[in-house]
Design a protein around this motif. Structure first.
Motif, PDB file in Angstrom:
ATOM      1  N   UNK A 311       0.861  -1.187   0.000  1.00  0.00           N
ATOM      2  CA  UNK A 311       0.000   0.000   0.000  1.00  0.00           C
ATOM      3  C   UNK A 311       0.886   1.222   0.000  1.00  0.00           C
ATOM      4  N   UNK A 312       0.480   2.216  -0.744  1.00  0.00           N
ATOM      5  CA  UNK A 312       1.265   3.443  -0.787  1.00  0.00           C
ATOM      6  C   UNK A 312       1.337   4.090   0.592  1.00  0.00           C
ATOM      7  N   UNK A 313       2.527   4.519   0.925  1.00  0.00           N
ATOM      8  CA  UNK A 313       2.779   5.284   2.141  1.00  0.00           C
ATOM      9  C   UNK A 313       3.051   6.714   1.687  1.00  0.00           C
ATOM     10  N   UNK A 314       2.114   7.609   1.950  1.00  0.00           N
ATOM     11  CA  UNK A 314       2.248   9.001   1.518  1.00  0.00           C
ATOM     12  C   UNK A 314       2.786   9.904   2.624  1.00  0.00           C
ATOM     13  N   UNK A 315       3.285   9.306   3.692  1.00  0.00           N
ATOM     14  CA  UNK A 315       3.678  10.097   4.861  1.00  0.00           C
ATOM     15  C   UNK A 315       4.829  11.049   4.560  1.00  0.00           C
ATOM     16  N   UNK A 316       5.857  10.571   3.851  1.00  0.00           N
ATOM     17  CA  UNK A 316       6.966  11.466   3.510  1.00  0.00           C
ATOM     18  C   UNK A 316       6.511  12.550   2.546  1.00  0.00           C
ATOM     19  N   UNK A 317       5.600  12.194   1.657  1.00  0.00           N
ATOM     20  CA  UNK A 317       5.092  13.177   0.698  1.00  0.00           C
ATOM     21  C   UNK A 317       4.438  14.352   1.420  1.00  0.00           C
ATOM     22  N   UNK A 318       3.815  14.074   2.567  1.00  0.00           N
ATOM     23  CA  UNK A 318       3.084  15.102   3.282  1.00  0.00           C
ATOM     24  C   UNK A 318       3.909  15.786   4.371  1.00  0.00           C
ATOM     25  N   UNK A 319       5.177  15.413   4.484  1.00  0.00           N
ATOM     26  CA  UNK A 319       6.009  15.942   5.568  1.00  0.00           C
ATOM     27  C   UNK A 319       6.858  17.118   5.113  1.00  0.00           C
ATOM     28  N   UNK A 321      10.395  19.234   5.138  1.00  0.00           N
ATOM     29  CA  UNK A 321      11.783  18.782   5.004  1.00  0.00           C
ATOM     30  C   UNK A 321      12.499  19.006   6.337  1.00  0.00           C
ATOM     31  N   UNK A 322      12.286  18.095   7.270  1.00  0.00           N
ATOM     32  CA  UNK A 322      12.852  18.192   8.606  1.00  0.00           C
ATOM     33  C   UNK A 322      13.297  16.809   9.068  1.00  0.00           C
ATOM     34  N   UNK A 323      14.473  16.715   9.651  1.00  0.00           N
ATOM     35  CA  UNK A 323      15.054  15.434  10.048  1.00  0.00           C
ATOM     36  C   UNK A 323      14.174  14.659  11.023  1.00  0.00           C
ATOM     37  N   UNK A 324      13.685  15.264  12.109  1.00  0.00           N
ATOM     38  CA  UNK A 324      12.883  14.483  13.061  1.00  0.00           C
ATOM     39  C   UNK A 324      11.628  13.879  12.434  1.00  0.00           C
ATOM     40  N   UNK A 325      10.959  14.634  11.564  1.00  0.00           N
ATOM     41  CA  UNK A 325       9.752  14.120  10.920  1.00  0.00           C
ATOM     42  C   UNK A 325      10.088  12.946  10.004  1.00  0.00           C
ATOM     43  N   UNK A 326      11.146  13.094   9.208  1.00  0.00           N
ATOM     44  CA  UNK A 326      11.548  12.006   8.313  1.00  0.00           C
ATOM     45  C   UNK A 326      11.895  10.750   9.110  1.00  0.00           C
ATOM     46  N   UNK A 327      12.640  10.915  10.190  1.00  0.00           N
ATOM     47  CA  UNK A 327      13.070   9.751  10.963  1.00  0.00           C
ATOM     48  C   UNK A 327      11.888   9.009  11.558  1.00  0.00           C
ATOM     49  N   UNK A 331      10.865   5.202  10.534  1.00  0.00           N
ATOM     50  CA  UNK A 331      10.867   4.186  11.581  1.00  0.00           C
ATOM     51  C   UNK A 331       9.500   3.535  11.718  1.00  0.00           C
ATOM     52  N   UNK A 332       8.454   4.349  11.776  1.00  0.00           N
ATOM     53  CA  UNK A 332       7.101   3.811  11.956  1.00  0.00           C
ATOM     54  C   UNK A 332       6.693   2.910  10.799  1.00  0.00           C
ATOM     55  N   UNK A 333       7.043   3.298   9.588  1.00  0.00           N
ATOM     56  CA  UNK A 333       6.622   2.506   8.434  1.00  0.00           C
ATOM     57  C   UNK A 333       7.418   1.218   8.277  1.00  0.00           C
ATOM     58  N   UNK A 334       8.661   1.222   8.666  1.00  0.00           N
ATOM     59  CA  UNK A 334       9.430  -0.018   8.623  1.00  0.00           C
ATOM     60  C   UNK A 334       8.913  -1.009   9.660  1.00  0.00           C
ATOM     61  N   UNK A 335       8.517  -0.508  10.824  1.00  0.00           N
ATOM     62  CA  UNK A 335       7.916  -1.370  11.842  1.00  0.00           C
ATOM     63  C   UNK A 335       6.605  -1.962  11.321  1.00  0.00           C
ATOM     64  N   UNK A 336       5.783  -1.116  10.703  1.00  0.00           N
ATOM     65  CA  UNK A 336       4.504  -1.581  10.162  1.00  0.00           C
ATOM     66  C   UNK A 336       4.709  -2.625   9.070  1.00  0.00           C
ATOM     67  N   UNK A 341       4.412  -8.190   6.921  1.00  0.00           N
ATOM     68  CA  UNK A 341       5.128  -9.003   5.949  1.00  0.00           C
ATOM     69  C   UNK A 341       5.235  -8.335   4.595  1.00  0.00           C
ATOM     70  N   UNK A 342       4.739  -7.101   4.489  1.00  0.00           N
ATOM     71  CA  UNK A 342       4.855  -6.354   3.243  1.00  0.00           C
ATOM     72  C   UNK A 342       6.203  -5.650   3.212  1.00  0.00           C
ATOM     73  N   UNK A 343       6.454  -4.919   2.150  1.00  0.00           N
ATOM     74  CA  UNK A 343       7.617  -4.041   2.119  1.00  0.00           C
ATOM     75  C   UNK A 343       7.100  -2.607   2.070  1.00  0.00           C
ATOM     76  N   UNK A 344       7.913  -1.693   2.576  1.00  0.00           N
ATOM     77  CA  UNK A 344       7.504  -0.291   2.612  1.00  0.00           C
ATOM     78  C   UNK A 344       7.478   0.294   1.209  1.00  0.00           C
ATOM     79  N   UNK A 345       6.714   1.347   1.052  1.00  0.00           N
ATOM     80  CA  UNK A 345       6.728   2.125  -0.181  1.00  0.00           C
ATOM     81  C   UNK A 345       7.040   3.566   0.174  1.00  0.00           C
ATOM     82  N   UNK A 346       7.750   4.249  -0.718  1.00  0.00           N
ATOM     83  CA  UNK A 346       8.157   5.634  -0.480  1.00  0.00           C
ATOM     84  C   UNK A 346       7.882   6.447  -1.736  1.00  0.00           C
ATOM     85  N   UNK A 347       7.362   7.643  -1.561  1.00  0.00           N
ATOM     86  CA  UNK A 347       7.019   8.466  -2.722  1.00  0.00           C
ATOM     87  C   UNK A 347       7.026   9.935  -2.322  1.00  0.00           C
ATOM     88  N   UNK A 348       7.494  10.780  -3.223  1.00  0.00           N
ATOM     89  CA  UNK A 348       7.497  12.222  -3.000  1.00  0.00           C
ATOM     90  C   UNK A 348       6.617  12.973  -4.007  1.00  0.00           C
TER      91      UNK A 348
END
Length: 585
Positions: A311-319, A321-327, A331-336, A341-348
């Protein structure tokens, strides 16, 4: 890996292995093509299938693993092709089924998979089923394929509910009955030309299984599911009003219990379980990724192995440009991902939002123009404003509010960071050129329905859909011999493929190098955060020792030990500059 030639040779070997790997999608670099704006082979001003086939060498040289092809079906373009007339054909303006087969063969020969966009929530109002529904009486089997309801009021003159569509205006449209009298209303979450299917109807479910088989049998390797969270609806009467829904959503965090009448209902996963059985009939199994703008706690079921798988993870797209938010997001999406058992997705960037090279040049650093909130379910790209309320682009030229140079520098850093992350990275055509959003489009030439329904409020999504510049000159900068269906600004010349090809330090060459290295350095789907002395720095290592360091701050920082193999901007006296990412091995 001392030369580009060595990298290319190694990558060809890796790609051959990946083509047969059923897990190819887990850490793929996927390039989204909006076909009408990619490349025009026949010179009619509209991109086409043969245009894509002609650019396969470019795509291979870029280093991607797969192409995600936005809708290419017959369409009146009431919503950029997401209003589908026929799900098992190619728009004749874009080509033929034979052209499609040739494109698939060319992509596969280059070691590139193909992911097709499927639009299951709604059809076009020109679909044969909907035309049959309009010509059939109330209560007929033809109408049961869609969502028709009697209106409220003394003579049915009011819509069944006061719901608004995503594009503005009512989510219900009244029809004229075959005898010429005012009749029932049909539901459309999006434009009125996009009537919603009734997914309680077995005929609808069976027809989409037929469509998935049709394209899978033609060599499509996976599917991107448009509006995956909206198919199944509970329209038990009385229908709740907008005010009643708002009152129930008191936390403002979206409906996290599956109780909304049409967004993110639990029953939708019964559909995807059936689809997964079909996908697994193929070898390798067909993949799928959900476009589901849902609360983060609801995303896992779409990405489960028993469902779509990703499933698309749009969290970075909506964040911003700040280090704490990215981290935190990473972290949260890799845990999820581990939990499902899925793999993360990343998109800007994609076809629905302002390009990230522009977003990161705005005063708030990114989130200003990123859309798709759970509460509003609004995926349109609204006109971002500067802090003083002025428009961020005037007459096609950057205004004071937009720092285009800063935006591009941050976009390059963010993309390089993304390519180092475990999981799939999704690119949108033109971001490898560092393209900015095009806002100076005359009203008379705009195409997005969100603009026309909300004129003066939303500028629409045309600015990220302007045809790509391939050359520095020509009527359409090499897009095609007959011009372009959306106007291209003069500054496109400097962003073109021709202007950047082979130019050290260009955004195109950065993407090529990063994607080639990514293929070689790929490791297990994990990372280890490495503490940094500066809170503006994100530093992590993959299990094979591959390291990524991003400086979100304003001053250069020291780099850890290791050999820098690529950086998004030149180092300064051996240090990592502001708004820059570097990879080390």
């Amino acid at each position: 890996m001392s030369t580009t030639a060595t990298l290319a040779t190694l990558s060809d070997s890796k790609r051959s292995e990946r083509m047969a790997d059923p897990n190819w999608w887990r850490q793929a670099a996927v390039y989204q093509i909006y076909p009408r704006s990619f490349s025009d082979a026949n010179g009619d001003g509209l991109g086409d299938i043969k245009g894509i086939t002609a650019k396969v060498p470019y795509l291979k040289a870029l280093g991607i693993d797969a192409v995600w092809l936005s809708p290419f079906y017959p369409s009146a373009l009431a919503d950029g092709g997401y209003d589908v007339d026929d799900y098992r054909n190619v728009d004749p303006k874009l080509g033929t089924l034979e052209d499609f087969d040739e494109m698939v063969a060319a992509l596969h020969a280059a070691g590139i998979k193909l992911v097709a966009d499927i639009v299951p929530n709604h059809s076009s109002d020109r679909h044969e089923w909907f035309k049959e529904a309009l010509a059939s009486p109330k209560g007929s089997a033809a109408r049961e394929r869609y969502i028709f309801r009697d209106g409220l009021g003394e003579n049915g003159e009011l819509p069944p509910a006061d719901w608004e569509s995503v594009f503005g205006g009512p989510a219900w449209e009244r029809i004229t009955e075959p005898d010429g009298t005012p009749g029932q209303w049909y539901m459309h979450i999006f434009a009125k030309e996009q009537p919603d299917f009734n997914w309680d109807n077995p005929e609808v479910r069976e027809d989409f299984l037929k469509t998935l088989r049709f394209w899978s049998d033609r060599g499509v390797d996976g599917f991107r599911i448009d509006v995956a969270h909206a198919l199944v609806k509970d329209l038990s009467e009385p229908l709740p009003s907008t005010a009643e829904l708002a009152k129930k959503n008191t936390g403002g965090d979206g409906f996290v219990d599956g109780s909304h009448p049409f967004w993110d209902r639990d029953e939708v996963h019964e559909v995807y379980a059936e689809w997964r059985k079909l996908f697994n009939e193929y070898n390798p199994p067909r993949t799928a990724v959900a476009e589901a703008w849902v609360h983060e706690t609801r995303r896992a079921r779409y990405a489960s192995p028993e469902g779509l798988g990703q499933a698309f993870n749009f969290d970075l797209l909506q964040a911003d440009f700040e280090a704490p938010k990215f981290k935190k997001i990473i972290t949260d999406n890799l845990v999820a991902a581990k939990e499902t058992g899925a793999s993360s997705t990343w998109v800007f960037s994609n076809h629905d939002v302002v390009r990230h090279a522009t977003r990161y040049g705005l005063p708030k650093g990114g989130a200003t123009a990123a859309q798709g909130t759970n509460a509003a379910q609004d995926v349109t790209a609204k006109e971002p404003k500067g802090q003083d309320g002025k428009a961020w682009l005037l007459a096609g030229a950057p205004a004071e509010e937009l720092d285009a140079e800063l935006g591009l520098r941050r976009a390059r850093a963010a993309s390089l960071l993304m390519f180092a992350l475990p999981g799939s990275g999704y690119l949108y055509q033109g971001e490898e050129l560092g393209l900015q959003e095009v806002a100076g489009i005359p009203d008379s030439e705009r195409q997005d329905p969100s603009f026309f329904r909300n004129k003066g409020v939303e500028i629409g999504r045309d600015g990220c859909r302007v045809p790509l510049p391939w050359t520095t000159e020509g009527s359409s900068f090499g897009f095609g011999d007959g011009g372009a269906h959306l106007p291209q600004p003069e500054w496109f010349a400097g962003y073109s493929v021709e202007a950047q090809d082979g130019v050290e330090g260009s955004t195109l060459e950065l993407y090529r190098k990063a994607l080639e290295l990514r293929t070689e350095l790929q490791a297990a789907e994990d990372l280890e955060w490495i503490p940094a002395a500066n809170g503006d720095v994100l530093h992590f290592a993959r299990p094979n020792g591959w390291q990524s360091v991003t400086n979100f701050g304003t001053k250069p920082v020291a780099l850890p030990q290791g050999t820098v193999v690529v950086s998004s901007a030149p180092l300064e006296a051996g240090k990592l500059p502001a708004n820059t990412t570097a990879w080390l091995v």
